[in-house]
Scaffold this motif. Structure first.
Motif, PDB file in Angstrom:
ATOM      1  N   MET B 121       0.828  -1.199   0.000  1.00  0.00           N
ATOM      2  CA  MET B 121       0.000   0.000   0.000  1.00  0.00           C
ATOM      3  C   MET B 121       0.869   1.257   0.000  1.00  0.00           C
ATOM      4  N   GLN B 122       1.912   1.231   0.794  1.00  0.00           N
ATOM      5  CA  GLN B 122       2.782   2.410   0.875  1.00  0.00           C
ATOM      6  C   GLN B 122       3.389   2.735  -0.486  1.00  0.00           C
ATOM      7  N   ILE B 123       3.870   1.681  -1.161  1.00  0.00           N
ATOM      8  CA  ILE B 123       4.487   1.921  -2.469  1.00  0.00           C
ATOM      9  C   ILE B 123       3.446   2.453  -3.451  1.00  0.00           C
ATOM     10  N   ALA B 124       2.258   1.856  -3.396  1.00  0.00           N
ATOM     11  CA  ALA B 124       1.186   2.286  -4.309  1.00  0.00           C
ATOM     12  C   ALA B 124       0.804   3.745  -4.048  1.00  0.00           C
ATOM     13  N   LEU B 125       0.652   4.110  -2.796  1.00  0.00           N
ATOM     14  CA  LEU B 125       0.300   5.485  -2.458  1.00  0.00           C
ATOM     15  C   LEU B 125       1.404   6.436  -2.912  1.00  0.00           C
ATOM     16  N   ASP B 126       2.609   6.006  -2.668  1.00  0.00           N
ATOM     17  CA  ASP B 126       3.767   6.841  -2.998  1.00  0.00           C
ATOM     18  C   ASP B 126       3.812   7.148  -4.494  1.00  0.00           C
ATOM     19  N   ALA B 127       3.412   6.133  -5.280  1.00  0.00           N
ATOM     20  CA  ALA B 127       3.415   6.312  -6.724  1.00  0.00           C
ATOM     21  C   ALA B 127       2.459   7.418  -7.151  1.00  0.00           C
ATOM     22  N   ARG B 128       1.447   7.710  -6.333  1.00  0.00           N
ATOM     23  CA  ARG B 128       0.493   8.762  -6.656  1.00  0.00           C
ATOM     24  C   ARG B 128       0.688   9.989  -5.766  1.00  0.00           C
ATOM     25  N   GLY B 129       1.842  10.066  -5.132  1.00  0.00           N
ATOM     26  CA  GLY B 129       2.160  11.241  -4.328  1.00  0.00           C
ATOM     27  C   GLY B 129       1.428  11.313  -3.005  1.00  0.00           C
TER      28      GLY B 129
END
Ligand SMILES: Nc1ncnc2c1ncn2[C@@H]1O[C@H](COP(=O)(O)OP(=O)(O)OP(=O)(O)O)[C@@H](O)[C@H]1O
Ligand SMILES: Nc1ncnc2c1ncn2[C@@H]1O[C@H](COP(=O)(O)OP(=O)(O)OP(=O)(O)O)[C@@H](O)[C@H]1O
Ligand SMILES: Cc1ncc(C[n+]2csc(CCO)c2C)c(N)n1
Ligand SMILES: [Mg+2]
Ligand SMILES: [Mg+2]
Lengths: 268, 322, 289, 287, 268
Positions: B121-129
């Motif tokens: 989830m963290q990586i996914a969120l990070d990808a969208r700022g």
């Protein structure tokens, strides 16, 4: 009055003649590292077949004394011999009966009586018959197959008495055995006890709170006083055993009761 | 005949989800290799690499995070095969949800199948700022009614997990769509890994195991009906509702069959690209070179079988059993 | 006073000695390879992890208190439920006859099998952990309370009746106080059971708590920290158990000589205090005991 | 620890036909309410499948598919082995500790700590230590079954009246005799209560063990069914466990009444009559 | 010998004059649907202030009789009146003391004594003082704030006695209250009991196993026989109360003991 001094086999003679079955010399027992002196300077000799009653107020050391004789408690100092051997632990010639009946709930009366035999070895049919006879003697033949919870307190004590006799020991120690019984049952058992110990010629140490009972049963009454527990006096009972209960209404008997009370009063 | 036992530790029971194993067993591929698989299904918090290290297992099914974590921690591990290439971790939403991209999750509640999916989830969120602070997270628990209800009732806006987690839910007719960003889906799937020493001691058995697995996987590409029949016999519990069973198996086939030409092929690039994110979110302390733990030898051996022969055997089996 | 301290210190020292010996044995066994240190790390590693969790990073506290809250909540709810059912059953035979089979049924059904249902009803938060704790811990309280309430001494009961006591008076003045020791024995079992329930629920589904922390540490290959978290559960259990024991000590004071002395002194002081007050102020307050 | 786990004597009339009928009526009403609640949409079938579906499930798992049997057998074997081993260990250790006073003092804190630690958390450690075989499953059940018999046995042995111990000593009984003829029977009511408590938790222990690592058993079946959202079949497994647990628990209560006959008036009277009869058979019409 | 027939207020007179406080007519109690007859055909009248001792072997129905008077047990047939009203349940004018002290462990002596007052209604300071005085009377002032487990068996019985008196009942029923005590404490409590019931002029029914105790305390001794439980005889005790313990050594006393025993022997 049935027996007199002259007729009696004489406890006084008995105390002088014959070897001592139980002998205490400067016997002493303390608890809590010496802080409680339960028995102090006990000196006495008990002859074969003698019946000794032990009276004294609560906490004076009666049970302690009995338990030392039974080998259940070590003494602190002094000497205590049974059959001329120093007591070092429980031994076969001594059997003890406790204030509470201490029956096993999961055994019938008969099986409870047979317990000492079982512990000593195998149980034979002869043992079984003997146990049955002892129950008969205790008036419990009809209850041989009842469990303790089915018996009244008095009946339980009688089973315990039968068990005591089943041990075959020649020294019997009884610690307030009939305290929970009504006077009539108690009297009946006293008479029976007197008869049986006479028959098997057992040496008996009997603890009781009841002075009349003590005198009625005994050749000699040891009166103890508390803190420290000492034998304050010995009252000789000059009646021949066995004795009828009616003896307790006699003047001589009452005089003995007064003497025991006095011994108490002097020291207690 | 003496068979070598291969102890394989995997996260779930024998299931259509592992149909290559089931098919391999039914068609005798493992026996042909002289091995016998002892499946150790384990749902414990004890990481599987520990069982590799202490010798209780010969081979383990690990996800990429666990591999990287173990290697970074200094475990001498060899990744020998990539199973479920199309089943990497991801973010899923209910098919009826309005959400079509991770960036819409700001201020929403995001469910995690287990605590370990937090990094996904963290990586996914990070990808969208976005960051973890922009959403509320709640662990919803692994497969089962609880997870299914979370999708159906949309008690959470999205759920982070991996392919096998939604398998049963989708098969049960509850729509699920994936909104996994590129940065996350471009990541290795589950792998087979062994301890380095195992390759020396039991290398043949491991290669045999992988070859038999590959053959099982290959059967699904041309004879899904045979696979279905075999799965039905092996795990009837999953076929009490035949429609469900069929759907479940079809999803499992999609997850399991390799997309690379070489079955179970390893891709060093994706192993490379996934690491910065993991490091950023503290899952690994340092990055490691894929060459340190990728062991391509066994994959080659696993693909070294005659596909035509397999096809013939399956036809023969179909004639005999169906 | 000195004697008193010494009499406490010596057994404690012996306990510590035994503990140290056990640890040394464990350490030695690990050193010569009797124990697989990958899975069960050596004591000194665990000690380091404990230091880490409690002092260095202080990660444990949040999880510790969450699980504590869940276990306590489960205990309170389950205990109250057990008490209520037991009181109902003690007052009414048919209530008891129809409730007890279900109580047993619930008791023998593994808590783990109930987690999905509990989560469905109580959600993903703390309440589902509390609910599972309550479900698994109500039984010991129920059984002990029921037995204790229905087994008052027959003669004492007659004594109350002969005084014309109402059933209500008998319940509050006799049955409840005489049941307290056994009720507390039930509480002691229930409190650890409630913890077990909470942790079982945490293992199935939870966002925080010691169960979660343990899984997390374990997944990150930190076995010694995972064991430290496991030991924290034991610690938590011990704390909860001791809590009940302390309450037991206070409330069921008449079973412990020292506490009884203290209460006895306090009541005497209150009486004498009141006497004095009264002599100064003739119309003393009326107060029922 | 609980002194007893039984719910006291069944109130009078506990076994009459009318009462059983009423029990059945209550059960049927509950099931009907459940069915209706499902049909009305008040209960989520994802968590509470229709009772009718569960009934069909029973037929399916037990008869048409018959697939529950091997799992049931395996779980029962684990439960039984773990229960026997665990309670035997608990009783044996309690006996040692009960006979050796010193040991008790030093062991007590560890036993409390062990009891206070959730088994589900120890489970993985045990799997790690003992591997994936039946040993670790049995070990987990053992761990669950250990505590109650241990505590109760110890309680029972320590509770023997000191006068009775003295009596045995005065008869010159050996330690073994005192133990066999006095301590053990005295503690029997409490041991039996402890065994009942242990049995109640043994099923849960087996389930934990199977959830953690197993190829078969009811726990595995439950995981498989819940994992595939086949809730009616999952409920069949759970209800099987509950019913099994209930009957074992009740039978053990019954066994207790037979073994510990002397705490019940009527049973004592019955045993008493039996002993009389066997004496007559053996020794003639002497009594 | 301290008192003589002539000096006595005369229990015989008492038995004839004044209204009956307790009266039984053809009183009968069976258990087990009639299979056990516990009390049969009891007929007696007890006058105000009278002290009645009830003796008889175990299981003869003494407790059953007392419990019927206390309203704890229903009778099977016959009539039983207290203060001229048929007994239908527990009533305030009757208080009972049991063989066991039945104290509440969680209450101090004082609080135990106050229990009857609490049950009757509110506790006033006057009640508290009265309770304290009763404890003083029982020689337990220093133990008013002790809990039962801190007291010896004898002290517990004395608290129970104080509680009995706290009820304010004018009819006291005592069921073997001092059975568990040693002879000395027992004697002391007997003397105290005699004094107190004399002071408050309570009517007393006292069950005991001890014949001497029964005679020492009572105006009349009811002797019961078992199966079915009947009052086999009534022995009048012609001494004025209170009496000194030394009276028990007198010949007249012994004659009474013999008479009671005889009554037993005749029927028991
Ligand atoms: N195990 C023990 N530890 C410490 N003190 C003890 C122990 N046993 C007995 N005592 C003390 O020794 C003294 C004598 O006790 P013992 O039991 O012999 O008295 P007793 O004469 O039998 O009294 P009772 O008539 O009440 O049975 C008492 O003061 C008692 O407190
Ligand atoms: N609740 C009861 N149910 C059946 N029988 C009873 C009950 N209570 C008493 N009995 C029987 O009634 C008879 C008289 O009992 P009771 O208790 O009155 O005797 P008691 O004279 O007080 O004896 P003890 O001196 O032993 O106290 C006994 O045979 C007893 O078995
Ligand atoms: C205990 C445990 N559970 C899950 C995984 C993650 N994982 C690895 S492979 C796979 C797919 C299985 O079908 C999943 C979910 C793990 N490594 N260990
Ligand atoms: Mg004594
Ligand atoms: Mg009575």
């Amino acid at each position: 009055m049935m027996s007199t001094h002259a007729q009696s086999a004489g406890p006084v003679d008995a105390a002088l003649a014959g070897p001592a079955v139980i002998a205490a010399r400067d016997l002493r027992k303390t608890f809590g590292g010496g802080s409680v002196v339960a028995v102090e300077d006990a000196n006495f000799e008990i002859r074969p077949g003698e019946f000794i009653s032990l009276v004294g107020p609560s906490g004076c050391g009666k049970s302690t004394l009995l338990r030392m004789v039974a080998g259940l408690l070590d003494r602190t100092s002094g000497s205590l011999t049974v059959h001329d051997a120093e007591v070092r632990g429980p031994h076969h010639s001594v059997a003890m009966m406790f204030q509470k009946p201490t029956l096993l709930d999961w055994r019938t009366s008969l099986e409870n009586v047979l317990l000492p035999t079982e512990i000593a070895g195998r149980v034979t049919d002869a043992d079984r018959h003997r146990a049955m006879d002892l129950l008969e003697l205790a008036g419990l033949r009809d209850f041989a197959f009842s469990f303790p919870t089915q018996l009244s307190g008095g009946m339980q004590q009688r089973v315990a008495l039968a068990r005591l006799l089943q041990t075959g020991a020649d020294i019997l120690l009884l610690d307030e055995p009939f305290g929970a019984l009504d006077e009539f049952t108690r009297e009946h058992l006293n008479v029976e006890l007197m008869r049986i110990v006479g028959e098997v010629n057992a040496t008996t140490l009997f603890v009781t709170h009841n002075i009349a009972e003590a005198i009625f049963l005994a050749d000699r009454v040891f009166v103890m006083t508390p803190r420290p527990g000492r034998i304050a006096g010995i009252v000789e009972v000059p009646f021949e055993r066995p004795r009828p209960p009616s003896i307790q209404q006699g003047a001589e008997f009452n005089a003995l009761v007064s003497r025991v009370r006095q011994t108490f009063g002097d020291r207690g | 005949q003496d068979l070598t036992t291969v102890n394989a530790v995997m996260p779930k029971q024998r299931s259509a989800n592992y149909f290559p194993l089931i098919v391999g067993e039914a068609l005798g591929y493992f026996e042909e290799e002289g091995i016998e698989v002892n499946l150790l299904p384990s749902d414990t918090p004890i990481p599987f690499v520990n069982f590799l290290r202490n010798g209780q297992a010969d081979i383990a099914m690990l996800d990429s995070a666990e591999v990287l974590q173990a290697v970074a921690a200094g475990v001498d591990l060899r990744v020998v095969y990539e199973v479920m290439q199309t089943a990497p971790d991801g973010i899923a939403v209910s098919g009826e949800s309005d959400i079509s991209d991770v960036e819409q999750l700001r201020g929403e509640t995001v469910g995690l199948v287990s605590d370990r999916d937090r990094v996904t989830m963290q990586i996914a969120l990070d990808a969208r700022g976005l960051t973890e602070d922009d959403v509320t997270t709640v662990v919803v628990g692994e497969a089962g009614p609880t997870l299914a209800a979370a999708f159906r009732d949309q008690t959470v806006a999205a759920i982070a997990g991996s392919g096998p987690d939604w398998l049963a839910i989708q098969a049960n007719g509850i729509p699920v769509s994936l909104i996994t960003p590129e940065e996350v889906s471009n990541k290795p799937g589950n792998t087979f890994a062994v301890a380095a020493g195992t390759l020396e001691e039991k290398g043949d058995a491991i290669e045999g195991y992988l070859r038999a697995w590959s053959k099982g996987m290959y059967v699904a590409t041309f004879a899904p009906d045979v696979v279905a029949k075999i799965a039905q016999d092996a795990v009837p519990e999953e076929w009490e509702d035949p429609e469900f069973g069929q759907q479940y198996l079809e999803n499992a086939i999609r997850l399991n069959v390799s997309v690379t030409d070489t079955l179970g092929g390893l891709n060093a690039d994706t192993w490379e690209s996934i690491q910065p994110g993991m490091q950023k979110f503290g899952l690994i302390e340092k990055q490691v070179a894929p060459s340190d733990f990728l062991e391509p030898g066994p994959v080659e051996a696993a693909n070294d079988f005659d596909r035509a022969e397999v096809e013939q055997e399956v036809e023969a089996w179909r004639d005999a059993n169906m | 006073m000195k004697d008193h301290l010494l009499s406490r210190a010596v057994p404690l020292a012996k306990h510590l000695l035994v503990f140290a010996a056990l640890i040394a044995f464990w350490e030695a066994a690990a050193a010569i390879g009797l124990i697989d240190v990958i899975l069960l790390p050596e004591p000194h590693q665990i000690a380091a992890s404990i230091w880490d969790l409690y002092v260095e990073n202080r990660t444990i506290y949040r999880h510790f208190f969450i699980t504590l809250y869940e276990a306590l909540g489960g205990f309170l709810v389950g205990g109250a439920l057990g008490l209520a059912l037991a009181v109902g059953s003690s007052l009414n035979d048919s209530f008891r006859r129809y409730v007890s089979p279900y109580a047993i049924l619930l008791n023998v059904t593994p808590g783990l099998a109930l987690t999905p249902i509990v989560i469905a009803w109580f959600g993903f938060g703390y309440s589902s952990k509390i609910a599972l704790g309550a479900i698994v811990c109500f039984f010991p309280v129920f059984v002990n309370t029921l037995i204790a309430l229905t087994r008052s001494d027959a003669e004492t009961l007659e004594m109350f009746r002969s005084m014309g006591a109402s059933e209500r008076q008998i319940f509050w003045k006799l049955r409840v106080p005489s049941a307290l020791p056994m009720i507390f024995a039930g509480f002691k079992i229930a409190i650890t059971t409630a913890l077990v329930g909470a942790v079982v629920a945490e293992f199935s589904q939870a966002t925080a708590g010691i169960g979660v922390l343990m899984q997390r540490l374990s997944f990150s290959l930190d076995m010694s920290a995972a064991i430290a978290a496991l030991l924290s559960m034991s610690l938590l259990g011990l704390i909860l158990f001791t809590l009940i024991e302390l309450l037991d000590d206070r409330i069921v004071f008449w079973r412990r000589a020292a506490r009884m002395d203290a209460v006895s002194r306090k009541r005497r002081a209150r009486w004498t205090g009141e006497r004095e007050k009264q002599s100064g102020k003739p119309q003393g307050r009326r107060r029922s005991t | 620890m609980t002194d007893s786990s039984d719910l006291g004597p069944v109130p009078p009339g506990g076994r009459t036909r009318g009462v059983i009928a009423r029990h059945v009526a209550i059960l049927v009403t509950l099931l009907a309410a459940w069915e209706i609640a499902c049909r009305m949409g008040w209960l989520d079938p994802l968590f509470f499948p229709y009772p009718s579906a569960i009934l069909v499930g029973f037929w399916r798992l037990y008869v048409t598919q018959g697939n529950i049997w091997p799992h049931l057998g395996l779980t029962m074997a684990e439960v039984l082995a773990g229960f026997l081993a665990g309670s035997a260990l608990g009783i044996a250790l309690a006996v040692c500790v009960g006979l050796i006073d010193r040991l008790r003092r030093y062991l007590k804190p560890y036993v409390i700590v062990l009891e206070a630690t959730p088994r589900i958390a120890i489970g993985p450690v045990i799997i790690a230590a003992f591997g994936f075989g039946w040993t670790s499953k049995t070990a987990i059940v053992m761990l669950v079954c250990f505590f109650a018999p241990f505590v109760n046995t110890l309680n029972g042995m320590v509770g023997v009246e000191p006068e009775k111990v003295s009596m045995f000593r005065s008869m010159g009984a050996s330690k073994l005799q005192t133990f066999r003829k006095l301590m053990l029977p005295s503690a029997l009511p409490e041991i039996s209560a402890g065994l009942r408590l242990a049995m109640a938790s043994a099923l849960g222990g087996a389930l934990v063990a199977e959830f953690i690592a197993s190829n078969a058993g009811l726990g595995v079946l439950i995981t498989q069914y819940t994992g595939t959202l086949n809730m009616s079949s999952a409920f069949v497994c759970v209800l099987t466990l509950s019913a099994l647990g209930y009957f074992i628990f009740r039978s053990m209560e019954e066994l207790d009444r037979i073994l510990v006959f002397w705490t019940d008036r009527d049973r004592t009277a019955r045993v008493s009559r039996r002993r009389l009869a066997s004496w007559r058979a053996r020794m003639g019409d002497d009594a």
